[in-house]
Design an enzyme around this catalytic site. Sequence first.
Site, PDB file in Angstrom:
ATOM      1  N   SER A  91       0.865  -1.185   0.000  1.00 16.67           N
ATOM      2  CA  SER A  91       0.000   0.000   0.000  1.00 16.67           C
ATOM      3  C   SER A  91       0.899   1.230   0.000  1.00 16.67           C
ATOM      4  O   SER A  91       2.122   1.110  -0.010  1.00 16.67           O
ATOM      5  CB  SER A  91      -0.937  -0.022   1.217  1.00 16.67           C
ATOM      6  OG  SER A  91      -0.210  -0.199   2.419  1.00 16.67           O
ATOM      7  N   GLY A 129      -7.165  -6.341   7.543  1.00 17.24           N
ATOM      8  CA  GLY A 129      -6.621  -6.365   6.188  1.00 17.24           C
ATOM      9  C   GLY A 129      -5.137  -6.064   6.243  1.00 17.24           C
ATOM     10  O   GLY A 129      -4.631  -5.181   5.560  1.00 17.24           O
ATOM     11  N   ASN A 153      -7.628 -12.372   5.278  1.00 22.61           N
ATOM     12  CA  ASN A 153      -8.360 -13.514   4.713  1.00 22.61           C
ATOM     13  C   ASN A 153      -7.478 -14.297   3.745  1.00 22.61           C
ATOM     14  O   ASN A 153      -7.969 -15.068   2.930  1.00 22.61           O
ATOM     15  CB  ASN A 153      -9.660 -13.057   4.032  1.00 22.61           C
ATOM     16  CG  ASN A 153      -9.406 -12.210   2.806  1.00 22.61           C
ATOM     17  OD1 ASN A 153      -8.325 -11.658   2.632  1.00 22.61           O
ATOM     18  ND2 ASN A 153     -10.406 -12.094   1.935  1.00 22.61           N
ATOM     19  N   GLN A 157      -0.659 -15.007   3.738  1.00 21.41           N
ATOM     20  CA  GLN A 157      -0.262 -13.835   4.524  1.00 21.41           C
ATOM     21  C   GLN A 157      -0.192 -14.173   6.007  1.00 21.41           C
ATOM     22  O   GLN A 157       0.757 -13.785   6.699  1.00 21.41           O
ATOM     23  CB  GLN A 157      -1.242 -12.686   4.290  1.00 21.41           C
ATOM     24  CG  GLN A 157      -1.128 -12.058   2.911  1.00 21.41           C
ATOM     25  CD  GLN A 157      -2.131 -10.935   2.685  1.00 21.41           C
ATOM     26  OE1 GLN A 157      -3.062 -10.748   3.473  1.00 21.41           O
ATOM     27  NE2 GLN A 157      -1.954 -10.192   1.606  1.00 21.41           N
ATOM     28  N   ASP A 179     -12.382 -13.830   7.085  1.00 24.81           N
ATOM     29  CA  ASP A 179     -13.018 -12.780   6.285  1.00 24.81           C
ATOM     30  C   ASP A 179     -13.665 -11.815   7.278  1.00 24.81           C
ATOM     31  O   ASP A 179     -14.532 -12.212   8.064  1.00 24.81           O
ATOM     32  CB  ASP A 179     -14.071 -13.433   5.380  1.00 24.81           C
ATOM     33  CG  ASP A 179     -14.882 -12.422   4.573  1.00 24.81           C
ATOM     34  OD1 ASP A 179     -14.828 -11.209   4.871  1.00 24.81           O
ATOM     35  OD2 ASP A 179     -15.585 -12.852   3.643  1.00 24.81           O
ATOM     36  N   VAL A 180     -13.245 -10.572   7.264  1.00 29.88           N
ATOM     37  CA  VAL A 180     -13.728  -9.612   8.263  1.00 29.88           C
ATOM     38  C   VAL A 180     -15.245  -9.450   8.223  1.00 29.88           C
ATOM     39  O   VAL A 180     -15.878  -9.180   9.246  1.00 29.88           O
ATOM     40  CB  VAL A 180     -13.027  -8.240   8.102  1.00 29.88           C
ATOM     41  CG1 VAL A 180     -13.426  -7.556   6.797  1.00 29.88           C
ATOM     42  CG2 VAL A 180     -13.323  -7.334   9.298  1.00 29.88           C
ATOM     43  N   VAL A 195      -6.104  -0.033   6.852  1.00 30.56           N
ATOM     44  CA  VAL A 195      -5.255   0.630   5.857  1.00 30.56           C
ATOM     45  C   VAL A 195      -5.487   0.014   4.477  1.00 30.56           C
ATOM     46  O   VAL A 195      -5.227  -1.166   4.268  1.00 30.56           O
ATOM     47  CB  VAL A 195      -3.763   0.525   6.249  1.00 30.56           C
ATOM     48  CG1 VAL A 195      -2.876   1.127   5.157  1.00 30.56           C
ATOM     49  CG2 VAL A 195      -3.517   1.222   7.585  1.00 30.56           C
ATOM     50  N   CYS A 325       1.381  -1.028 -12.101  1.00 32.58           N
ATOM     51  CA  CYS A 325       2.320  -0.014 -11.592  1.00 32.58           C
ATOM     52  C   CYS A 325       2.369   1.213 -12.494  1.00 32.58           C
ATOM     53  O   CYS A 325       2.335   2.354 -12.008  1.00 32.58           O
ATOM     54  CB  CYS A 325       3.716  -0.620 -11.445  1.00 32.58           C
ATOM     55  SG  CYS A 325       3.850  -1.836 -10.108  1.00 32.58           S
TER      56      CYS A 325
END
EC number: 2.1.1.122
Length: 350
Positions: A91, A129, A153, A157, A179-180, A195, A325
């Site tokens: 990010s 996240g 999720n 990670q 999963d939130v 974020v 990008c």
Amino acid sequence: MGSSAGEIMGRLMKGEIEDEELKKLIRHQWDRRIEWGYKPTHEKQLAFNLDFIKGLKEMVMSGEIDTMNKETYELPTAFLEAVFGKTVKQSCCYFKDENSTIDEAEEAAHELYCERAQIKDGQTVLDIGCGQGGLVLYIAEKYKNCHVTGLTNSKAQANYIEQQAEKLELTNVDVIFADVTKFDTDKTYDRILVVETIEHMKNIQLFMKKLSTWMTEDSLLFVDHISHKTFNHNFEALDEDDWYSGFIFPKGCVTILSSSTLLYFQDDVSALDHWVVNGMHMARSVEAWRKKLDETIEAAREILEPGLGSKEAVNQVITHIRTFCIGGYEQFSYNNGEEWMITQILFKKK
């Protein structure tokens, strides 16, 4: 610009479009988005924005996150480490000056989040996240008496964060694989950080309500998101000539809010402070990622091929990331970073 969307995509996937031409093709799409988003009067602009906000309140909580995970986030860790900075932050980074490196800009962004979220030693912190856990690990290392929980999720990670925490001998880190939108807990947290995650939500009212249940009267919620300074838009094709938007993100995955839209979602939380970060910080972030990819391109191919199975599949992934990008640079450098930018808002529980 002369060619159909299909022709452009065909040439792009064959590697027939040089970077300079690609920049012009993408810039044309952002020109069109600007023309679409700005209305001739302030009255019409307000009505347009309120219609969009009303639409969000009628939707389910989140977009197509599973589709996006497969296409965007589940790449090999070794590849991510080759392309991103030392904390694998995917990010916006914060460049304090012209000479800042991507590693320094990652750390500066984490420092800025902590300052604006009013992180203090001894707090319980939830990062929703949390990506590869760069912020989770930064807080856990800097504030030894904080207990930091990352929620993701992505199993890859979650595993990565646990490995890094073990390597750093951090005992104040937890990771929740969930999963939130479906996750719930009786716990409350002193600080909740979101974020560049709210972009994947649709019904923000439901999302903010859920977060508020994990807060006490003294808790603070810090939200950082990609925004346009004036209008909201879904990251979806404008029409059949928009080849770019649907190529970058699957339809229904990403919503870009205006820099003031979250202020319309204060049923369960109240805004305490509000900042914007010029878009050039994001432009420099994606440019640094592209340069790192180009510098390590052969190693990147070797990392990707076993999992993807063919050189053609590898080329497609690399084309996608490079286009992301290059397109991100054109988007966030537009009007010197004064169109698309980062918005940050600090909330308390109502």
